[in-house]
Write an enzyme that holds these catalytic residues in place. Sequence first.
Site, PDB file in Angstrom:
ATOM      1  N   ASP A  81       0.840  -1.202   0.000  1.00  0.00           N
ATOM      2  CA  ASP A  81       0.000   0.000   0.000  1.00  0.00           C
ATOM      3  C   ASP A  81       0.874   1.250   0.000  1.00  0.00           C
ATOM      4  O   ASP A  81       1.498   1.584   0.992  1.00  0.00           O
ATOM      5  CB  ASP A  81      -0.897   0.018   1.247  1.00  0.00           C
ATOM      6  CG  ASP A  81      -1.814   1.226   1.259  1.00  0.00           C
ATOM      7  OD1 ASP A  81      -2.869   1.157   0.610  1.00  0.00           O
ATOM      8  OD2 ASP A  81      -1.464   2.254   1.884  1.00  0.00           O
ATOM      9  N   TYR A 135       3.207   9.612  -0.326  1.00  0.00           N
ATOM     10  CA  TYR A 135       4.283   9.007   0.479  1.00  0.00           C
ATOM     11  C   TYR A 135       5.655   9.219  -0.166  1.00  0.00           C
ATOM     12  O   TYR A 135       6.679   8.975   0.464  1.00  0.00           O
ATOM     13  CB  TYR A 135       4.055   7.499   0.685  1.00  0.00           C
ATOM     14  CG  TYR A 135       2.725   7.121   1.306  1.00  0.00           C
ATOM     15  CD1 TYR A 135       1.897   8.078   1.891  1.00  0.00           C
ATOM     16  CD2 TYR A 135       2.299   5.802   1.325  1.00  0.00           C
ATOM     17  CE1 TYR A 135       0.676   7.732   2.444  1.00  0.00           C
ATOM     18  CE2 TYR A 135       1.079   5.441   1.885  1.00  0.00           C
ATOM     19  CZ  TYR A 135       0.274   6.425   2.437  1.00  0.00           C
ATOM     20  OH  TYR A 135      -0.938   6.072   2.985  1.00  0.00           O
ATOM     21  N   LYS A 172      -2.568   5.915  -4.395  1.00  0.00           N
ATOM     22  CA  LYS A 172      -3.688   6.838  -4.118  1.00  0.00           C
ATOM     23  C   LYS A 172      -3.511   8.172  -4.822  1.00  0.00           C
ATOM     24  O   LYS A 172      -2.392   8.661  -4.952  1.00  0.00           O
ATOM     25  CB  LYS A 172      -3.801   7.074  -2.600  1.00  0.00           C
ATOM     26  CG  LYS A 172      -3.814   5.789  -1.798  1.00  0.00           C
ATOM     27  CD  LYS A 172      -3.954   5.997  -0.307  1.00  0.00           C
ATOM     28  CE  LYS A 172      -3.635   4.715   0.436  1.00  0.00           C
ATOM     29  NZ  LYS A 172      -2.205   4.562   0.777  1.00  0.00           N
ATOM     30  N   HIS A 175      -7.488   9.508  -2.011  1.00  0.00           N
ATOM     31  CA  HIS A 175      -6.861   9.498  -0.680  1.00  0.00           C
ATOM     32  C   HIS A 175      -7.739  10.144   0.405  1.00  0.00           C
ATOM     33  O   HIS A 175      -7.843   9.649   1.519  1.00  0.00           O
ATOM     34  CB  HIS A 175      -5.515  10.228  -0.772  1.00  0.00           C
ATOM     35  CG  HIS A 175      -4.504   9.770   0.228  1.00  0.00           C
ATOM     36  ND1 HIS A 175      -3.159   9.702  -0.035  1.00  0.00           N
ATOM     37  CD2 HIS A 175      -4.638   9.347   1.502  1.00  0.00           C
ATOM     38  CE1 HIS A 175      -2.519   9.267   1.031  1.00  0.00           C
ATOM     39  NE2 HIS A 175      -3.391   9.051   1.983  1.00  0.00           N
TER      40      HIS A 175
HETATM   41  P1  NAP Z   1       0.608   1.269  11.761  1.00  0.00           P
HETATM   42  O1  NAP Z   1       0.819   0.291  10.693  1.00  0.00           O
HETATM   43  O2  NAP Z   1      -0.520   1.097  12.698  1.00  0.00           O
HETATM   44  O3  NAP Z   1       1.896   1.379  12.674  1.00  0.00           O
HETATM   45  C1  NAP Z   1       3.167   1.601  12.141  1.00  0.00           C
HETATM   46  C2  NAP Z   1       4.096   1.937  13.306  1.00  0.00           C
HETATM   47  O4  NAP Z   1       4.152   0.849  14.227  1.00  0.00           O
HETATM   48  C3  NAP Z   1       5.509   2.197  12.844  1.00  0.00           C
HETATM   49  O5  NAP Z   1       6.038   3.194  13.690  1.00  0.00           O
HETATM   50  C4  NAP Z   1       6.207   0.862  13.072  1.00  0.00           C
HETATM   51  O6  NAP Z   1       7.580   1.080  13.338  1.00  0.00           O
HETATM   52  C5  NAP Z   1       5.491   0.311  14.293  1.00  0.00           C
HETATM   53  N1  NAP Z   1       5.347  -1.156  14.276  1.00  0.00           N
HETATM   54  C6  NAP Z   1       5.186  -1.969  13.205  1.00  0.00           C
HETATM   55  N2  NAP Z   1       5.077  -3.251  13.569  1.00  0.00           N
HETATM   56  C7  NAP Z   1       5.180  -3.273  14.924  1.00  0.00           C
HETATM   57  C8  NAP Z   1       5.135  -4.304  15.883  1.00  0.00           C
HETATM   58  N3  NAP Z   1       4.983  -5.577  15.531  1.00  0.00           N
HETATM   59  N4  NAP Z   1       5.270  -3.972  17.191  1.00  0.00           N
HETATM   60  C9  NAP Z   1       5.438  -2.673  17.565  1.00  0.00           C
HETATM   61  N5  NAP Z   1       5.463  -1.637  16.686  1.00  0.00           N
HETATM   62  C10 NAP Z   1       5.334  -1.936  15.382  1.00  0.00           C
HETATM   63  O7  NAP Z   1       0.487   2.777  11.181  1.00  0.00           O
HETATM   64  P2  NAP Z   1       0.524   3.453   9.749  1.00  0.00           P
HETATM   65  O8  NAP Z   1       1.831   3.294   9.091  1.00  0.00           O
HETATM   66  O9  NAP Z   1       0.026   4.819   9.928  1.00  0.00           O
HETATM   67  O10 NAP Z   1      -0.573   2.647   8.913  1.00  0.00           O
HETATM   68  C11 NAP Z   1      -0.269   1.568   8.061  1.00  0.00           C
HETATM   69  C12 NAP Z   1      -0.378   1.943   6.621  1.00  0.00           C
HETATM   70  O11 NAP Z   1      -1.691   2.410   6.311  1.00  0.00           O
HETATM   71  C13 NAP Z   1       0.508   3.122   6.201  1.00  0.00           C
HETATM   72  O12 NAP Z   1       1.859   2.763   6.095  1.00  0.00           O
HETATM   73  C14 NAP Z   1      -0.157   3.509   4.921  1.00  0.00           C
HETATM   74  O13 NAP Z   1       0.212   2.610   3.892  1.00  0.00           O
HETATM   75  C15 NAP Z   1      -1.630   3.378   5.272  1.00  0.00           C
HETATM   76  N6  NAP Z   1      -2.230   4.645   5.766  1.00  0.00           N
HETATM   77  C16 NAP Z   1      -3.194   5.240   4.998  1.00  0.00           C
HETATM   78  C17 NAP Z   1      -3.762   6.429   5.397  1.00  0.00           C
HETATM   79  C18 NAP Z   1      -4.812   7.076   4.533  1.00  0.00           C
HETATM   80  O14 NAP Z   1      -5.137   8.260   4.745  1.00  0.00           O
HETATM   81  N7  NAP Z   1      -5.365   6.370   3.582  1.00  0.00           N
HETATM   82  C19 NAP Z   1      -3.394   7.038   6.604  1.00  0.00           C
HETATM   83  C20 NAP Z   1      -2.433   6.405   7.384  1.00  0.00           C
HETATM   84  C21 NAP Z   1      -1.879   5.205   6.968  1.00  0.00           C
HETATM   85  P3  NAP Z   1       8.797   0.543  12.421  1.00  0.00           P
HETATM   86  O15 NAP Z   1       8.517   0.890  10.991  1.00  0.00           O
HETATM   87  O16 NAP Z   1       9.953   1.294  12.980  1.00  0.00           O
HETATM   88  O17 NAP Z   1       8.885  -0.932  12.662  1.00  0.00           O
END
Ligand code: NAP
Length: 314
Positions: free
Chosen positions: A55, A60, A85, A118
């Site tokens: 994704d 990004y 997106k 998005h």
């Molecule tokens: P997330 O996946 O909930 O959390 C990512 C964070 O948690 C990073 O800081 C990561 O650190 C850490 N992490 C990952 N695995 C872990 C584990 N097993 N234990 C502890 N910590 C862990 O948050 P997100 O990146 O915001 O959301 C995921 C994806 O959703 C994004 O990357 C993006 O592709 C998408 N997204 C979309 C929107 C939208 O508006 N459509 C908004 C936000 C996100 P490290 O990388 O340092 O391991």
Amino acid sequence: MSFMLMEKLNIHSTYRLNNGSQMPVIGLGVWKAQEGKEVEQAVLWAIEAGYRLIDTAKAYGNEAGVGRAVSASKIPRSEIFITTKLFNGDQGYKSTLKAIDESLNRLKMDYIDLYLIHWPFVNWLQGENRREETWKAMEEIYKSGKAKAIGVSNYTIEHLEEMSAKGGYAQIPPAVNQVEFHPFLYQKELMDYCQKNQILLEAYAPLARGQKVTDSKVSAIAQKYNKTNAQVILRWNIQHGNTVIPKSVHKERILENINIFDFELSEADMKTLDNLDENFRIVNPNKYNPHLTKLYLKLKTFLSAIFVLIILSK
Ligand code: NAP
């Protein structure tokens, strides 16, 4: 129709979207994975670990790195599901048609599997709304085959109703709505609406960006299954019938996050996790809250009127 799978969930499980495409139940999110070595390595580790969904987004800044990693992997392009997106400033009919070509160019791909709007607004403060003309372009993109499926992100029930309800502007319904979704933000009403209307809910920030992984109630459940808290939180989401896209740039976490297919949460544990909801949002909901936008516009009109009165009275 519900997206809940009848067979046991496994690493290869997919959901059937409302247009017949298949979408993996888990993928790698790459927001904040730096363009270049960092994102390429994360995507390569993920593909090696069995992830088949990546994704990304124009916003990004790492579509090119994702594309390089996918082509460097030994997996055929047709077996990897790529989402990107349309960013806010590109909304509008012509600019959307241009934006997909630019994304494809950066990804070095001739199609993407899922193209999402998005955000529902171009600029929420100005209340600018190009949802209808943007969706028309998304439909063109779908018909042209440049995107195998089209959908939306950060859409509320009101936004979805506006497009898909009787008399709505969509000829082709959105296949996916990507929103923030985790036990601490259990958006049940939105999930039920999506499932009832054959829109797959894709959970972003499924780990609440790491801010809640040490929660003690989650730890108690994790101990019972001999899994980590992150694995329990992700499993909860897929057992609800959603796709999850946890982000990590660390190999051990990328492996940990997909290792969620050897256990099943009991109904009681699902309920306990449901009850953790505290409306905890990582992403600011005001950005897409139509009521606040309306309020802002009213205030702006009111202040402009006062300004004009002051000028006239001088
Ligand atoms: P997330 O996946 O909930 O959390 C990512 C964070 O948690 C990073 O800081 C990561 O650190 C850490 N992490 C990952 N695995 C872990 C584990 N097993 N234990 C502890 N910590 C862990 O948050 P997100 O990146 O915001 O959301 C995921 C994806 O959703 C994004 O990357 C993006 O592709 C998408 N997204 C979309 C929107 C939208 O508006 N459509 C908004 C936000 C996100 P490290 O990388 O340092 O391991």
